[in-house]
Scaffold this active site. Structure first.
Site, short mmCIF file in Angstrom:
data_model
loop_
_atom_site.label_atom_id
_atom_site.label_comp_id
_atom_site.label_asym_id
_atom_site.label_seq_id
_atom_site.Cartn_x
_atom_site.Cartn_y
_atom_site.Cartn_z
N HIS A 21 76.47 34.81 -2.26
CA HIS A 21 75.86 33.59 -1.70
C HIS A 21 76.62 33.08 -0.48
O HIS A 21 76.09 32.29 0.29
CB HIS A 21 75.79 32.51 -2.79
CG HIS A 21 75.04 32.97 -3.98
ND1 HIS A 21 73.69 33.22 -3.95
CD2 HIS A 21 75.46 33.30 -5.23
CE1 HIS A 21 73.30 33.67 -5.13
NE2 HIS A 21 74.36 33.73 -5.93
N THR B 167 60.69 9.38 -4.91
CA THR B 167 60.35 10.80 -5.03
C THR B 167 61.56 11.72 -4.90
O THR B 167 61.48 12.89 -5.27
CB THR B 167 59.38 11.22 -3.90
OG1 THR B 167 60.04 10.95 -2.65
CG2 THR B 167 58.07 10.45 -3.97
N HIS C 53 74.27 28.76 -6.89
CA HIS C 53 73.83 29.55 -5.74
C HIS C 53 73.93 28.80 -4.41
O HIS C 53 74.17 29.42 -3.38
CB HIS C 53 72.38 30.01 -5.93
CG HIS C 53 72.24 31.10 -6.95
ND1 HIS C 53 71.08 31.79 -7.17
CD2 HIS C 53 73.15 31.62 -7.84
CE1 HIS C 53 71.26 32.69 -8.13
NE2 HIS C 53 72.50 32.59 -8.57
N ASP D 133 67.74 3.69 -3.29
CA ASP D 133 66.99 2.59 -2.68
C ASP D 133 66.45 1.75 -3.83
O ASP D 133 66.88 1.93 -4.99
CB ASP D 133 65.91 3.11 -1.70
CG ASP D 133 64.75 3.81 -2.40
OD1 ASP D 133 64.79 3.98 -3.64
OD2 ASP D 133 63.80 4.19 -1.71
N CYS E 224 65.95 8.04 -4.92
CA CYS E 224 64.87 7.20 -4.40
C CYS E 224 63.64 7.47 -5.27
O CYS E 224 63.78 8.06 -6.35
CB CYS E 224 64.62 7.45 -2.90
SG CYS E 224 64.03 9.09 -2.45
C1 RB5 Z 1 59.94 3.70 -1.51
O1 RB5 Z 1 58.71 3.11 -1.78
C2 RB5 Z 1 59.79 5.22 -1.43
O2 RB5 Z 1 59.09 5.58 -0.29
C3 RB5 Z 1 61.15 5.88 -1.46
O3 RB5 Z 1 61.81 5.51 -2.62
C4 RB5 Z 1 61.16 7.40 -1.47
O4 RB5 Z 1 60.35 7.90 -2.47
C5 RB5 Z 1 60.94 8.04 -0.16
O5 RB5 Z 1 61.00 9.27 -0.02
#
Ligand code: RB5
Length: 148
Positions: free
Chosen positions: A133, A67, A98, A8, A65
């Site tokens: 596994h 996080t 695994h 993203d 993304c």
């Molecule tokens: C975008 O601001 C953020 O929410 C997205 O990149 C991600 O971290 C969502 O899980």
């Protein structure tokens, strides 16, 4: 090996780095977008990359993304996708050995370029161990089949 790549807006910059790294490593990839840093919704790109891997046209996927959490949740809703959120070299290795992960998810806002490159290098080079596994992966498939 053919890699499907997506992010993203929060993962866009690291995706550009990973593209450079894959080119240097001579790993074939397709960038499923986005193609600029404008705000987008991560499930749209998780779906594109997940379906590309599930179709068999791509061997594995990489999603980024902010996080890594949203991409992981969305990608793991797609049949046949085993997405692993990785921010260190140990889980890069064991998510393959695994868990047989076929999608690597990186947290673009939390790790630097050098660590991300090393995670990608290890994840691409590592193989699933199978054996004990297998029955665990089979149980994941059973859960998936029950919930379609
Ligand atoms: C975008 O601001 C953020 O929410 C997205 O990149 C991600 O971290 C969502 O899980």
């Amino acid at each position: 090996m053919k890699i499907a790549l997506g992010s993203d807006h929060a993962g866009w910059e690291l995706k550009e780095e990973i593209k450079k790294f894959l080119s240097l490593q001579k790993v074939e990839y397709k960038d499923f977008g986005p193609y600029n840093e404008e705000s987008v919704d991560y499930p749209d790109y998780a779906e594109k990359v997940g379906e590309a891997v599930n179709s068999g046209k791509y061997d594995r996927g990489i999603l980024i993304c902010g996080t890594g959490i949203g991409m992981s949740i969305a990608a793991n809703k797609i049949k046949g996708i085993y997405a692993a959120l990785v921010d260190n070299t140990y889980t890069a290795l064991y998510s393959r050995k695994h868990n047989n992960s076929n999608v690597l998810v990186l947290p673009g806002r939390l790790i630097g370029k050098a660590l991300a490159d090393e995670i990608v290098r290890i994840w691409l080079a590592s193989e699933y161990e199978g054996s004990r596994h297998e029955k665990r992966i089979a149980k994941i498939k059973t859960i998936e089949d029950k919930n379609i």
